[in-house]
Design an enzyme around this catalytic site. Sequence first.
Site, short mmCIF file in Angstrom:
data_model
loop_
_atom_site.label_atom_id
_atom_site.label_comp_id
_atom_site.label_asym_id
_atom_site.label_seq_id
_atom_site.Cartn_x
_atom_site.Cartn_y
_atom_site.Cartn_z
N LYS A 83 0.81 -1.22 0.00
CA LYS A 83 0.00 0.00 0.00
C LYS A 83 0.85 1.28 0.00
O LYS A 83 0.43 2.30 -0.53
CB LYS A 83 -0.96 -0.01 1.19
CG LYS A 83 -2.07 -1.04 1.02
CD LYS A 83 -3.19 -0.81 2.00
CE LYS A 83 -4.43 -1.59 1.60
NZ LYS A 83 -4.27 -3.04 1.77
N GLU A 105 -10.44 6.64 2.96
CA GLU A 105 -11.31 5.68 3.64
C GLU A 105 -10.46 4.50 4.06
O GLU A 105 -9.42 4.24 3.46
CB GLU A 105 -12.40 5.20 2.68
CG GLU A 105 -11.98 4.09 1.70
CD GLU A 105 -10.92 4.49 0.67
OE1 GLU A 105 -10.77 5.71 0.41
OE2 GLU A 105 -10.23 3.58 0.15
N SER A 369 1.91 -9.69 -1.02
CA SER A 369 1.53 -8.27 -0.88
C SER A 369 1.77 -7.70 0.51
O SER A 369 1.95 -6.50 0.66
CB SER A 369 0.07 -8.08 -1.29
OG SER A 369 -0.76 -8.97 -0.57
C1 PLP Z 1 -5.15 -4.05 1.25
C2 PLP Z 1 -4.42 -5.29 0.96
C3 PLP Z 1 -4.76 -6.12 -0.14
C4 PLP Z 1 -5.95 -5.88 -1.01
O1 PLP Z 1 -5.92 -4.75 -1.80
P1 PLP Z 1 -5.63 -4.80 -3.37
O2 PLP Z 1 -5.97 -3.43 -3.82
O3 PLP Z 1 -6.51 -5.85 -3.96
O4 PLP Z 1 -4.20 -5.13 -3.53
C5 PLP Z 1 -3.97 -7.23 -0.38
N1 PLP Z 1 -2.92 -7.55 0.41
C6 PLP Z 1 -2.59 -6.79 1.47
C7 PLP Z 1 -1.43 -7.21 2.31
C8 PLP Z 1 -3.31 -5.65 1.78
O5 PLP Z 1 -2.98 -4.92 2.86
#
Ligand code: PLP
Length: 384
Positions: A83, A105, A369
Amino acid sequence: MKGFYGEFGGQFVPETLIPALDELEEAFERFKKDLVALRELDELLRTYAGRPTPITYCRNFSEKYGVKLYLKREDLLHTGAHKINNTLGQAYLTKYMGKKRVIAETGAGQHGVATATVSALMGLECTIYMGLVDAQRQRMNVERMKLLGAEVVVVEEGSQTLKDAINSALRDWVTNVKTTHYLIGSVVGPYPFPEIVAYFQSVIGFEARKQCLEIGFLPDVVVACVGGGSNAIGIFRGFLEDDVVLVGVEAGGFGDRLGEHASTLSFGKLGVLHGNYSYLLYDDNGQVVDVHSISAGLDYPGVGPEHAYLKEAGRVIYTRVYDDEVLFAVRELARLEGIIPALESAHAISYVIRESENLRGKRVLVNLSGRGDKDLSIILGRLS
Ligand SMILES: *Cc1c(COP(=O)(O)O)cnc(C)c1O
């Protein structure tokens, strides 16, 4: 047509917001050609966020499952997930436009924390909207945001979760649009937001492609989890032109009935949500439903319009995994590799485990992610 991915996307917003969207688009186009600005943001990504993130080959996992698993380690970034790529970029754009305030948000609080973080860094005033239910569930993130100097507005309307927080943030934006940038957290919202967020997250994919080539290969398959879809678009964009299979994994929750999952691309219908035309989950009365996932970050009833397009175009395969499979994947990666993934990211790992027969011998690159520390209480509660 401008602002659309095939038939998806667009700008379905009140008239009063169009000038702000135009201003944002103009600034974004200028920014992309401004070598000084690009270098400054790149410097922040390196020295503050921690880019480039490494690629890790998972030897033990690969031996056990017969798949050559590589992870793109976005979990190692500051604040623990991808993020920050987007929030740093948009905070930079905010200052570039001469604005001094951001609003955002947040559902689980991760995007709120990442926004409060970069606001502190860049000296921006910051207001975060969060539903009451979410604020109670994620009290630590509320405290983090406050410690970082953000104002947290708790929303007590509707189901008191993410979609109500988004509506409140949109109202704030309409009122304060001259001074305020709405820092959207995924590849959703009206154009140019899906494009801006995709651009800032595409650093993941282009960096990963280069790193793979340095090791001496291109992956056979790239896998990412899909909530709004930003980490997935981010890694996919690096490989769209290659002969690489792309797989997006949504939250299957605990069942296939409406309300039991957040599998928008598997079960959704076409419609408009939060300013864009895409797939979304709504009932027979046209009401957007409350969705479920074990991971709060995938808990969104819509999905970015570019994903809708990539699905229709047949370029990306979209599928889903269930909560129980996700928990199993968390434990596997923790025990085999010493990496505790975020529950969101574990959806992608879970897909690799389930499909390991079909993926035998293949090089699979998973976008990890985020890290799982934030999910520990949920993981422990469910594993016991
Ligand atoms: C917020 C989040 C997501 C989901 O958001 P996307 O916009 O689909 O990437 C995925 N993985 C993590 C670790 C997150 O914090």
